[in-house]
Design a protein around this motif. Structure first.
Motif, PDB file in Angstrom:
ATOM      1  N   ILE A 140      46.845  19.034  51.489  1.00 41.28           N
ATOM      2  CA  ILE A 140      47.511  20.310  51.906  1.00 41.28           C
ATOM      3  C   ILE A 140      48.450  20.771  50.812  1.00 41.28           C
ATOM      4  O   ILE A 140      49.360  20.038  50.843  1.00 41.28           O
ATOM      5  N   TYR A 141      48.247  22.327  50.688  1.00 37.86           N
ATOM      6  CA  TYR A 141      49.367  22.691  49.900  1.00 37.86           C
ATOM      7  C   TYR A 141      49.832  23.925  50.557  1.00 37.86           C
ATOM      8  O   TYR A 141      48.757  24.810  51.122  1.00 37.86           O
ATOM      9  N   ALA A 142      51.094  24.173  50.639  1.00 40.78           N
ATOM     10  CA  ALA A 142      51.549  25.292  51.511  1.00 40.78           C
ATOM     11  C   ALA A 142      52.488  26.241  50.436  1.00 40.78           C
ATOM     12  O   ALA A 142      53.266  25.214  50.013  1.00 40.78           O
ATOM     13  N   VAL A 143      52.734  27.282  50.661  1.00 41.49           N
ATOM     14  CA  VAL A 143      53.922  28.107  50.042  1.00 41.49           C
ATOM     15  C   VAL A 143      54.677  28.698  51.102  1.00 41.49           C
ATOM     16  O   VAL A 143      54.156  29.451  52.022  1.00 41.49           O
ATOM     17  N   LEU A 144      55.752  28.489  51.248  1.00 37.93           N
ATOM     18  CA  LEU A 144      56.935  28.988  52.113  1.00 37.93           C
ATOM     19  C   LEU A 144      57.374  30.253  51.405  1.00 37.93           C
ATOM     20  O   LEU A 144      58.221  30.098  50.252  1.00 37.93           O
ATOM     21  N   ASP A 145      57.511  31.489  51.978  1.00 39.90           N
ATOM     22  CA  ASP A 145      58.070  32.673  51.344  1.00 39.90           C
ATOM     23  C   ASP A 145      59.128  32.748  52.175  1.00 39.90           C
ATOM     24  O   ASP A 145      59.226  33.348  53.626  1.00 39.90           O
ATOM     25  N   THR A 146      60.491  32.413  51.603  1.00 39.29           N
ATOM     26  CA  THR A 146      61.726  32.416  52.491  1.00 39.29           C
ATOM     27  C   THR A 146      62.105  33.928  52.930  1.00 39.29           C
ATOM     28  O   THR A 146      63.002  34.093  53.857  1.00 39.29           O
ATOM     29  N   ALA A 147      61.767  34.974  52.099  1.00 44.00           N
ATOM     30  CA  ALA A 147      62.169  36.174  52.335  1.00 44.00           C
ATOM     31  C   ALA A 147      61.352  36.839  53.413  1.00 44.00           C
ATOM     32  O   ALA A 147      61.978  37.564  54.441  1.00 44.00           O
ATOM     33  N   ALA A 148      60.072  36.728  53.284  1.00 40.51           N
ATOM     34  CA  ALA A 148      59.275  37.023  54.333  1.00 40.51           C
ATOM     35  C   ALA A 148      59.169  36.081  55.610  1.00 40.51           C
ATOM     36  O   ALA A 148      58.619  36.334  56.578  1.00 40.51           O
ATOM     37  N   HIS A 149      59.511  34.962  55.556  1.00 42.39           N
ATOM     38  CA  HIS A 149      59.554  33.871  56.564  1.00 42.39           C
ATOM     39  C   HIS A 149      58.147  33.624  56.969  1.00 42.39           C
ATOM     40  O   HIS A 149      57.808  33.523  58.261  1.00 42.39           O
ATOM     41  N   THR A 150      57.294  33.371  55.917  1.00 40.04           N
ATOM     42  CA  THR A 150      55.764  33.202  56.235  1.00 40.04           C
ATOM     43  C   THR A 150      55.379  32.002  55.456  1.00 40.04           C
ATOM     44  O   THR A 150      56.265  31.539  54.468  1.00 40.04           O
ATOM     45  N   LEU A 151      54.530  31.076  55.990  1.00 32.78           N
ATOM     46  CA  LEU A 151      54.068  29.963  55.426  1.00 32.78           C
ATOM     47  C   LEU A 151      52.397  30.186  55.376  1.00 32.78           C
ATOM     48  O   LEU A 151      51.836  30.302  56.233  1.00 32.78           O
ATOM     49  N   THR A 152      51.901  30.176  53.879  1.00 32.44           N
ATOM     50  CA  THR A 152      50.720  30.259  53.600  1.00 32.44           C
ATOM     51  C   THR A 152      50.358  29.023  53.124  1.00 32.44           C
ATOM     52  O   THR A 152      50.823  28.330  52.262  1.00 32.44           O
ATOM     53  N   MET A 153      49.177  28.448  53.811  1.00 31.53           N
ATOM     54  CA  MET A 153      48.511  27.231  53.473  1.00 31.53           C
ATOM     55  C   MET A 153      47.220  27.000  53.231  1.00 31.53           C
ATOM     56  O   MET A 153      46.257  27.948  53.726  1.00 31.53           O
ATOM     57  N   ALA A 154      46.744  26.118  52.601  1.00 30.34           N
ATOM     58  CA  ALA A 154      45.270  25.717  52.224  1.00 30.34           C
ATOM     59  C   ALA A 154      45.037  24.091  52.620  1.00 30.34           C
ATOM     60  O   ALA A 154      45.984  23.551  52.354  1.00 30.34           O
ATOM     61  N   ASN A 155      44.068  23.903  53.040  1.00 26.87           N
ATOM     62  CA  ASN A 155      43.734  22.402  53.227  1.00 26.87           C
ATOM     63  C   ASN A 155      42.321  22.011  52.619  1.00 26.87           C
ATOM     64  O   ASN A 155      41.290  22.571  52.738  1.00 26.87           O
ATOM     65  N   ALA A 156      42.539  20.802  51.666  1.00 27.40           N
ATOM     66  CA  ALA A 156      41.369  20.248  50.909  1.00 27.40           C
ATOM     67  C   ALA A 156      41.217  18.949  51.723  1.00 27.40           C
ATOM     68  O   ALA A 156      41.246  17.937  51.284  1.00 27.40           O
ATOM     69  N   GLY A 157      40.572  18.998  53.056  1.00 25.76           N
ATOM     70  CA  GLY A 157      39.999  18.017  53.773  1.00 25.76           C
ATOM     71  C   GLY A 157      41.172  16.909  54.119  1.00 25.76           C
ATOM     72  O   GLY A 157      40.878  15.840  54.607  1.00 25.76           O
ATOM     73  N   HIS A 158      42.308  17.443  54.367  1.00 19.15           N
ATOM     74  CA  HIS A 158      43.460  16.549  54.709  1.00 19.15           C
ATOM     75  C   HIS A 158      43.592  16.759  56.362  1.00 19.15           C
ATOM     76  O   HIS A 158      42.781  17.838  57.002  1.00 19.15           O
ATOM     77  N   LEU A 159      44.258  15.799  56.926  1.00 13.90           N
ATOM     78  CA  LEU A 159      44.531  15.969  58.310  1.00 13.90           C
ATOM     79  C   LEU A 159      45.552  17.098  58.625  1.00 13.90           C
ATOM     80  O   LEU A 159      46.062  17.730  57.691  1.00 13.90           O
ATOM     81  N   PRO A 160      45.453  17.792  59.839  1.00 11.01           N
ATOM     82  CA  PRO A 160      46.334  18.954  60.316  1.00 11.01           C
ATOM     83  C   PRO A 160      47.730  18.842  60.129  1.00 11.01           C
ATOM     84  O   PRO A 160      48.079  17.472  60.050  1.00 11.01           O
TER      85      PRO A 160
END
Length: 162
Positions: free
Chosen positions: A111-131
């Motif tokens: 799982i790779y996620a990017v936290l944008d601390t200014a917009a307070h958003t978390l964008t993530m992608a999952n490559a077969g990992h658990l939630p």
């Protein structure tokens, strides 16, 4: 045995001792390998002044072979071609680097996620990992984040939408 202990120390040294200081956010982690060395790894890296990358991954297998695969994947994340790329594009790039460098039949779920601390958003992608789970300490609520993947057969019941 001495080499195995040295490998374990090296692997622990690749994990962050502490997360980047991000006002308004706390990061926590715990890693307990099944053996002296393992295929588990995580990283929390500052991408730029407003974004933080979060990686959680597990290489297939156990012990030294899984540890070597995890270290290879970890290195590829550190040299990812475009730090401005979104999580899905970063996973695609790392997968392309792993292809041809990994032994047949091995894989890494991630799982790779990017936290944008200014917009307070978390964008993530999952490559077969658990939630993933995000813990809201003040509210004592856990949110399970499910990201559709072709290989994920696990389902979580979310306490609320994130």
């Amino acid at each position: 045995l001495e080499d195995l202990q040295a490998g374990a120390a090296y692997q622990r040294g690749l994990m962050p001792e502490s997360a980047p200081a991000v006002p308004g956010y706390d990061f926590g982690s715990l890693l307990r390998p099944a053996r002296t060395v393992s295929g588990d790894f995580y990283d929390i890296v500052r991408i730029d002044e407003r974004r933080v990358g979060i990686i959680v991954a597990d290489a297939s297998g156990k012990g030294v072979p899984a540890c070597l695969m995890a270290m290879l994947c970890h290195a590829f994340f550190r040299v990812r071609p475009d730090p401005a790329a979104g999580p899905a594009q970063a996973l695609i790039a790392v997968n392309a680097m792993l292809h041809g460098n990994a032994r047949r039949g091995t894989f890494v779920s991630c799982i790779y996620a990017v936290l944008d601390t200014a917009a307070h958003t978390l964008t993530m992608a999952n490559a077969g990992h658990l939630p993933s789970v995000i813990w809201h300490g003040r509210e004592r609520i856990a949110d399970c984040l499910t990201v559709p993947t072709a290989y994920c057969r696990y389902r979580c019941k979310c306490t609320r939408a994130v």
